[in-house]
Design a protein around this motif. Structure first.
Motif, PDB file in Angstrom:
ATOM      1  N   THR A 159      41.211  11.502 127.114  1.00  0.00           N
ATOM      2  CA  THR A 159      40.523  12.316 127.921  1.00  0.00           C
ATOM      3  C   THR A 159      41.575  12.850 129.255  1.00  0.00           C
ATOM      4  OG1 THR A 159      39.596  10.569 129.361  1.00  0.00           O
ATOM      5  CG2 THR A 159      38.088  11.582 127.663  1.00  0.00           C
ATOM      6  N   VAL A 160      41.410  14.110 129.641  1.00  0.00           N
ATOM      7  CA  VAL A 160      42.378  14.582 130.535  1.00  0.00           C
ATOM      8  C   VAL A 160      41.521  15.169 131.588  1.00  0.00           C
ATOM      9  CG1 VAL A 160      44.368  15.824 131.090  1.00  0.00           C
ATOM     10  CG2 VAL A 160      43.987  14.852 128.891  1.00  0.00           C
ATOM     11  N   SER A 161      41.155  14.434 132.783  1.00  0.00           N
ATOM     12  CA  SER A 161      40.198  15.159 133.693  1.00  0.00           C
ATOM     13  C   SER A 161      40.398  16.427 134.143  1.00  0.00           C
ATOM     14  CB  SER A 161      39.899  13.844 134.836  1.00  0.00           C
ATOM     15  OG  SER A 161      41.307  13.652 135.293  1.00  0.00           O
ATOM     16  N   ARG A 162      41.667  16.796 134.343  1.00  0.00           N
ATOM     17  CA  ARG A 162      42.140  18.053 135.007  1.00  0.00           C
ATOM     18  C   ARG A 162      41.223  19.083 134.356  1.00  0.00           C
ATOM     19  NH1 ARG A 162      44.860  21.474 138.145  1.00  0.00           N
ATOM     20  NH2 ARG A 162      46.176  23.165 137.382  1.00  0.00           N
ATOM     21  N   TYR A 163      41.137  19.166 133.173  1.00  0.00           N
ATOM     22  CA  TYR A 163      40.775  20.216 132.449  1.00  0.00           C
ATOM     23  C   TYR A 163      39.195  19.764 131.740  1.00  0.00           C
ATOM     24  CZ  TYR A 163      45.756  20.443 132.088  1.00  0.00           C
ATOM     25  OH  TYR A 163      47.082  20.385 132.564  1.00  0.00           O
ATOM     26  N   ARG A 164      38.974  18.685 131.734  1.00  0.00           N
ATOM     27  CA  ARG A 164      38.012  17.969 131.285  1.00  0.00           C
ATOM     28  C   ARG A 164      37.995  18.373 129.677  1.00  0.00           C
ATOM     29  NH1 ARG A 164      34.013  16.083 134.493  1.00  0.00           N
ATOM     30  NH2 ARG A 164      32.486  16.056 132.834  1.00  0.00           N
ATOM     31  N   VAL A 165      39.031  17.957 128.916  1.00  0.00           N
ATOM     32  CA  VAL A 165      39.183  18.034 127.455  1.00  0.00           C
ATOM     33  C   VAL A 165      39.766  16.585 126.965  1.00  0.00           C
ATOM     34  CG1 VAL A 165      40.212  20.633 127.788  1.00  0.00           C
ATOM     35  CG2 VAL A 165      41.955  18.624 127.709  1.00  0.00           C
TER      36      VAL A 165
END
Length: 513
Positions: A159-165
Motif C-alpha cells: 500500500t502507498v498512502s499518498r495515493y491510496r493505491v
C-alpha cells in the motif's frame, strides 16, 4: 485542445499507423493518445477502436467496441479508457505523461480526488516521471491496485498512502515489462508444471535420474551454443554446463553477469569484456558498403548501468510472480538490452535457469533443457524475439559509425525498461511443458532400456562395459543391426549367433520402453 496536444482526436479511419483496421472505426485509448500527441513509441500489439455497429469484434489485433463504449474525446477520457480496457503500457504512458506535463494530471486528480482511475494515473505519473505533483496526499477512497490483476500479472503489492493505491507492479521504474493474462498463459499456470516436474522426477530411481540430469545439462549447454551458430569444443560446452548447473545459487548483479560472460567467451583477445562502450545491434552489413543493416538495435551504452540495475531489482523484488513469467521478463529483457559485445544470447538463456532454480520451480539437481527445446522451435523463437524488435526499430533514430556500428541518437531507454512480454511468456511455458512431458521422460526411459540391454548383453557374452555400451549405440544407429564395418573392425570375435542374439536383446530392451 489539450495542453501540448498536437492534433485533435481523429475520427473513423480504416488505417492507423500503417495498420489496417478490420473495418472503419474510431481509434480510442492508447491508439488515440499516440496519434493525438504524436508519441514516438512502439505501437502496442493490440489496439482498440469504436466501431460503427453495435457489436464487439476482434480481428487482426484490433478490438472493436460499440459506440456505447466510446470515451470522452479528451486526455482524461482516453487515458481512463486505456487503463480500463487495455491495461498498462508503461512505455506509452511515460512518453504521454512527460509530454502533457504536470498541470493536466493535477486537474484530473483535483476533479476526482477519490476516483480510483484518477489516483492510479496520479501514482503512475510520479512513479514513471519521478516528479512530485503539487497535490496533497489523498485522504479518502478505497485502496485500488495499480495493475488490474484481471488483465495483467502482478505481485501481491504494497500500500502507498499518498495515493491510496496498492503498488503491485512487478518491477521498478528502471525495469518493469508487463505480461497479459491470456487464456494460454492462464491454462499453463493451471497445469501446475512445477508439480508435474516433481512427480516425474520422484517416479524415477535416483541413480537413473542423476544420469539423466547430467545428460540433459550438457544437452542444454551444447544447444545454447548451436543456437548462436557456434560449434564449440567439448571443454567449453562442459564448462558452460557446469555454470548452468549452478544457476540460482548466486544473487544476480553486474559482477555475476560479468563472471558469466567470462565463462561463455573462450578467446577474449578480440572481445571487449564487460558492458559495451559503444552501440550494438543484431543484423548484418551491406555486402558492398559494409553499412549496418540492423534487425534489432540494442540499448544505448550510456543507459546500460540503470537498465542492469533494473534487471537486478526485478530479480529480487518479483518474489511472488509466477516463476515462468518472471523468467520470461528477466531473460528476454536482458537479450533486448544486449549489454555485452558477445555472449548475450547464452546468458539470456542462462537467466531462465537462474530464475526457475531461484524460485524453486526446477526440481533440485535437474536442469530443464530449455535451449534444446528452443533449438527445436528456432523459427518460433525468432518470431517471438521479433515480436518486439520489429515494433521497436521504427522508433529508434540512429546513424552508422565509422566502424560500421550504430549510434543511437534518440532517447530509447524506456523502450527496454517497459515492453509487452506476453508472447515471450507463452513461448517459454510451451518450452518448459515440452521438457517435462517429452525430454525428461524420454531420457529416463532411454537409460532404463540401456541398463536392461547392458545387463542382458553381459549375461550373454562377457565383454568390457565400454564395448557393450558402444554395441548398443552402434546397433541403434544402424536401425537394429550391427553394421558389417563395425563387426569386422571391433566385434570380429562374435559368432553369427551371438550377433543375432545381441541385436535382439537390444531391440527388445528398447521396444519395451
Amino acid at each position: 485542445m489539450e495542453a501540448h496536444q498536437k492534433n485533435p482526436f481523429s475520427g473513423p479511419v480504416t488505417v492507423f499507423q500503417e495498420r489496417r483496421l478490420p473495418e472503419q472505426a474510431r481509434p480510442v485509448g492508447y491508439a488515440a493518445l499516440i496519434d493525438a500527441y504524436e508519441l514516438a513509441v512502439p505501437i502496442p500489439v493490440r489496439l482498440t477502436a469504436i466501431g460503427l455497429h453495435h457489436r464487439i469484434k476482434e480481428a487482426d489485433n484490433w478490438l472493436l467496441l460499440t459506440p456505447r463504449h466510446e470515451p470522452e474525446a479528451s486526455l482524461e477520457g482516453h487515458l481512463i479508457f486505456a487503463l480500463k480496457y487495455e491495461g498498462l503500457d508503461l512505455a506509452v504512458l511515460k512518453r504521454l505523461l512527460l509530454t502533457v506535463g504536470d498541470e493536466p494530471i493535477e486537474e484530473i486528480v483535483q476533479a476526482s480526488p477519490t476516483g480510483g482511475y484518477a489516483r492510479r494515473i496520479w501514482f503512475l505519473y510520479e512513479w514513471l516521471t519521478r516528479r512530485r505533483l503539487s497535490l496533497p496526499d489523498a485522504q479518502n477512497g478505497s485502496y485500488v491496485p495499480v495493475v488490474d490483476p484481471k488483465q495483467q500479472w502482478a505481485t501481491g503489492g504494497k500500500t502507498v498512502s499518498r495515493y491510496r493505491v496498492k503498488d503491485n507492479l512487478p518491477g521498478t521504474p528502471d525495469f518493469c515489462p508487463m505480461v497479459f493474462k491470456t487464456k494460454l498463459i492462464t491454462d499453463f499456470v493451471d497445469m501446475d508444471l512445477k508439480n508435474q516436474a516433481e512427480k516425474a522426477v520422484a517416479a524415477v530411481p535416483k541413480d537413473i535420474m542423476a544420469r539423466a540430469a547430467a545428460f540433459l545439462l550438457l544437452k542444454d549447454s551444447k544447444s545454447s551454443y548451436v543456437i548462436e551458430g557456434e560449434n564449440a569444443p567439448q571443454d567449453r560446452i562442459q564448462r558452460w554446463g557446469r555454470a548452468i548447473g549452478e544457476a540460482g545459487l548466486r544473487a544476480l548483479d553486474l559482477d555475476e553477469l560479468n563472471r558469466l560472460q567470462n565463462i561463455v567467451i573462450g578467446d577474449q583477445r578480440f572481445i571487449r569484456m564487460g558492458l559495451r562502450a559503444e552501440g550494438g545491434f543484431v543484423g548484418t552489413h551491406d555486402r558492398d558498403t559494409q553499412a549496418p543493416l540492423p534487425d534489432h538495435i540494442s540499448a544505448r551504452q550510456d543507459d546500460l548501468p540503470s537498465l542492469i540495475d533494473g534487471l537486478v531489482a526485478f530479480d529480487r523484488l518479483a518474489a511472488d510472480l509466477d516463476p515462468v513469467i518472471a523468467a520470461s521478463v528477466l531473460a528476454f529483457g536482458f537479450v533486448y538490452i544486449h549489454p555485452f559485445e558477445d555472449g548475450n544470447g547464452r546468458i539470456h538463456r542462462y537467466l531462465i535457469h537462474h530464475t526457475l532454480a531461484q524460485k524453486g520451480f526446477s526440481p533440485p539437481g535437474v536442469i530443464f533443457p530449455i535451449s534444446a527445446a528452443i533449438l527445436d522451435e528456432i523459427e518460433q523463437y525468432r518470431i517471438v524475439l521479433e515480436s518486439y524488435s520489429k515494433r521497436l526499430l521504427p522508433v529508434i533514430d540512429w546513424r552508422p559509425t565509422a566502424s560500421n556500428n550504430v549510434e543511437v541518437i534518440s532517447d530509447t531507454a524506456d523502450f527496454y525498461r517497459f515492453f509487452d512480454a506476453t508472447p515471450h511468456a507463452e513461448f517459454l511455458f510451451g518450452c518448459i511443458q515440452r521438457t517435462i512431458e517429452q525430454d525428461l521422460p524420454q531420457e529416463t526411459a532411454y537409460l532404463k532400456s540401456h541398463d536392461i540391454a547392458l545387463t542382458a548383453i553381459m549375461n550373454r557374452v562377457e565383454m568390457p562395459d565400454r564395448m557393450a555400451e558402444k554395441l548398443i549405440l552402434f546397433v541403434r544407429q544402424s536401425g537394429g543391426h550391427l553394421s558389417k564395418k563395425r563387426r569386422e573392425r571391433e566385434y570380429e570375435a562374435l559368432t553369427d549367433t551371438e550377433v543375432e542374439d545381441l541385436e535382439n536383446i537390444i531391440k527388445d530392451a528398447f521396444d519395451d520402453h
